[in-house]
Scaffold this motif. Structure first.
Motif, short mmCIF file in Angstrom:
data_model
loop_
_atom_site.label_atom_id
_atom_site.label_comp_id
_atom_site.label_asym_id
_atom_site.label_seq_id
_atom_site.Cartn_x
_atom_site.Cartn_y
_atom_site.Cartn_z
N TYR A 10 3.85 -3.58 3.90
CA TYR A 10 4.92 -2.62 3.72
C TYR A 10 4.30 -1.32 3.20
CZ TYR A 10 9.18 -0.41 2.02
OH TYR A 10 10.19 0.47 1.79
N ASN A 11 4.28 -0.33 4.05
CA ASN A 11 3.65 0.95 3.70
C ASN A 11 2.23 0.77 3.16
OD1 ASN A 11 6.02 2.14 4.47
ND2 ASN A 11 6.79 2.42 2.38
N GLU A 12 1.40 0.12 3.93
CA GLU A 12 0.04 -0.14 3.48
C GLU A 12 -0.99 0.62 4.31
OE1 GLU A 12 -0.40 -1.62 0.77
OE2 GLU A 12 0.97 -3.30 0.49
N GLY A 42 8.87 -3.20 8.22
CA GLY A 42 9.59 -1.93 8.26
C GLY A 42 8.92 -0.78 7.53
N SER A 43 7.60 -0.69 7.65
CA SER A 43 6.88 0.41 6.99
C SER A 43 7.34 1.75 7.51
CB SER A 43 5.37 0.28 7.24
OG SER A 43 4.90 -0.94 6.76
N THR A 47 1.33 2.60 8.95
CA THR A 47 0.87 1.21 9.00
C THR A 47 0.91 0.62 10.41
OG1 THR A 47 1.64 0.86 6.74
CG2 THR A 47 1.25 -1.10 8.07
N MET A 48 2.05 0.80 11.09
CA MET A 48 2.23 0.18 12.39
C MET A 48 1.27 0.77 13.42
SD MET A 48 3.67 -2.19 13.86
CE MET A 48 3.83 -2.71 15.56
N LYS A 204 4.28 -2.34 -4.17
CA LYS A 204 5.49 -2.20 -3.36
C LYS A 204 6.62 -3.03 -3.97
CE LYS A 204 3.18 0.39 -0.54
NZ LYS A 204 1.88 0.32 -1.18
N TYR A 205 6.37 -3.47 -5.21
CA TYR A 205 7.38 -4.23 -5.94
C TYR A 205 7.88 -3.43 -7.14
CZ TYR A 205 7.83 -8.84 -3.87
OH TYR A 205 8.15 -9.89 -3.06
#
Ligand code: UDP
Ligand code: MG
Length: 318
Positions: A10-12, A42-43, A47-48, A204-205
Motif C-alpha cells: 500500500y503506497n510502497e 489500492g495504492s 507502486t502499481m 501505513k498503519y
C-alpha cells in the motif's frame, strides 16, 4: 510450485524495488520453484507502475491489484486465495521482516511443521508508543480470548498448503489473519528474529487503522466484552443498593439532610456513560453481524498479471 511469497503493498513506491531484489535473491537460494505475489492494495502512488515493470521482466512475479484500498489483512487473504505454492509465506513489503528468515522458516517446514510464525524478539525503529501499545494489545487479547494467539508475532509466517486451504474455507470478513491461523491449528512453531526498521517510507498503519485492527481482533475472537455489561451492571447495582440503604438510614434515623442535586447529577451522568459504553460494545458486534449478512465479496480485483489464466481474475473475487 513449491513456494509462494505474498507481499501486500500500500503506497510502497519507495520500497518495492529493494523488496523485490532482496526477496528474489533469497528465494533463488532456497532450492525450489517459487512465485512472488504482489498484492497492490489500492495504492495511490507509483507502486502499481513499478510492480508492472518488475512483473514484465520476471516470470516469477505475479500481481493482484485491488480496485481500492481494502486493508492489509484482506490483501493477505487475496494472496492466499490465488497462491499455488506447497508452502506460502506472508511478508511485509517494507523489509522490517528480513527475507533471509524465510530460509529458517522453510527449514522448519521441512521438519514437518505446518505453520511457522516469526516471533519478534526486538523491534527496531518503531516509536515507543507503537511498542507499548503492541505489547499491551497482544497480552490483553490473549487474556480475553480462548484461542491462544502467540504474542509478539505478526503476519510474517509460513503456512503449509493444508493450513492455507483451511484458512480459505473461513469466509468471515473483518479478518484478523494471525488469529485465524491459530484457530485452524496444525503443528505450529516459531522462529525468532529481530524486527528491523522500515527500509524507507513511513508506516501505513495510522492510529485509526490500528484501532480498527484491534477491534477486529477482539470481536472476532472473544465474546468477553459483551459479558462485561453483566459484570459492570451487577457491580453497580450492588453499589447503588448499598448507597440506597445508607441514604435511607440517614433520612430516617439521623438529623443529616441528604445532599442535593450535585451528587444526583454525577451519579446519573456516570450511569448513562456506562450504559452508552456497553451499547457501543454491543453495536460493534452488531455491525460485524451486519457485515457478514450482507455477504459482499471480501475484495474486488481490478487487475491481475502473471497468473496462468486470466480467468483467476473473474472467478476468484472473494
Ligand atoms: N498494507 C496494506 N494495506 C494497508 C496498510 C498496509 O497492504 O491498508 C501493507 C503495507 O504496504 C506493508 C504491510 O501492510 O507491506 C505492513 O504495513 P506497515 O509496514 O505500514 O505496518 P507496520 O509495520 O508499521 O505495523
Ligand atoms: Mg512495517
Amino acid at each position: 510450485m513449491e513456494y509462494s511469497v505474498i507481499v501486500p503493498l500500500y503506497n510502497e513506491e519507495e520500497v518495492i524495488e529493494e523488496c523485490y531484489r532482496r526477496l528474489s535473491e533469497t528465494m533463488a537460494g532456497c532450492g525450489g520453484t517459487y512465485e512472488l505475489i504482489f498484492v497492490n492494495d489500492g495504492s495511490r502512488d507509483r507502486t502499481m507502475e513499478l510492480a508492472r515493470a518488475i512483473a514484465a521482466k520476471d516470470k516469477c512475479v505475479k500481481i493482484i491489484s485491488f480496485s481500492r484500498n481494502f486493508g492489509h489483512q484482506t490483501a493477505i487473504t487475496a494472496g492466499m486465495n490465488l497462491a499455488a505454492g506447497a508452502a506460502v509465506v506472508v511478508i511485509d513489503a517494507d523489509l522490517q521482516d528480513p527475507p533471509r528468515v524465510i530460509l529458517d522458516m522453510i527449514a522448519k517446514w521441512k521438519e514437518g511443521y505446518e505453520v511457522v510464525y516469526g516471533r519478534r524478539t526486538k523491534r527496531k525503529g518503531e516509536t515507543v508508543f507503537k511498542k507499548i501499545t503492541a505489547k499491551l494489545f497482544y497480552r490483553t487479547l490473549n487474556a480475553l480470548t480462548d484461542v491462544s494467539i502467540p504474542v509478539d508475532t505478526g503476519d510474517f509466517r509460513l503456512l503449509d498448503r493444508k493450513a492455507v486451504e483451511a484458512l480459505k474455507s473461513l469466509p468471515e470478513r473483518n479478518r484478523y489473519v494471525r488469529g485465524l491461523v491459530s484457530w485452524v491449528g496444525f503443528r505450529q512453531t516459531a522462529v525468532d528474529y529481530v524486527r528491523d526498521e522500515r527500509f524507507a517510507g513511513e508506516t501505513k498503519y495510522p492510529l485509526r487503522k490500528m484501532l480498527r485492527f484491534a477491534a477486529d481482533a477482539l470481536t472476532s475472537f472473544s465474546y468477553k466484552p459483551l459479558k462485561l455489561s453483566i459484570f459492570v451492571g451487577g457491580l453497580l447495582s450492588a453499589a447503588s443498593f448499598v448507597y440506597l440503604l445508607v441514604v435511607l438510614y440517614l433520612a430516617l434515623f439521623t438529623e443529616v439532610t441528604v445532599a442535593g442535586w450535585a451528587s444526583l447529577a454525577a451519579i446519573t451522568l456516570f450511569f448513562n456513560g456506562v450504559v452508552l459504553i456497553v451499547l457501543g460494545i454491543i453495536g460493534e458486534y452488531i455491525g460485524r453481524i451486519y457485515d457478514e449478512t450482507k455477504g459482499r465479496p471480501l475484495y474486488i480485483i481490478g487487475e491481475t498479471a502473471g497468473f496462468d489464466s486470466e480467468k483467476d481474475k473473474n472467478n476468484e473475487k472473494s
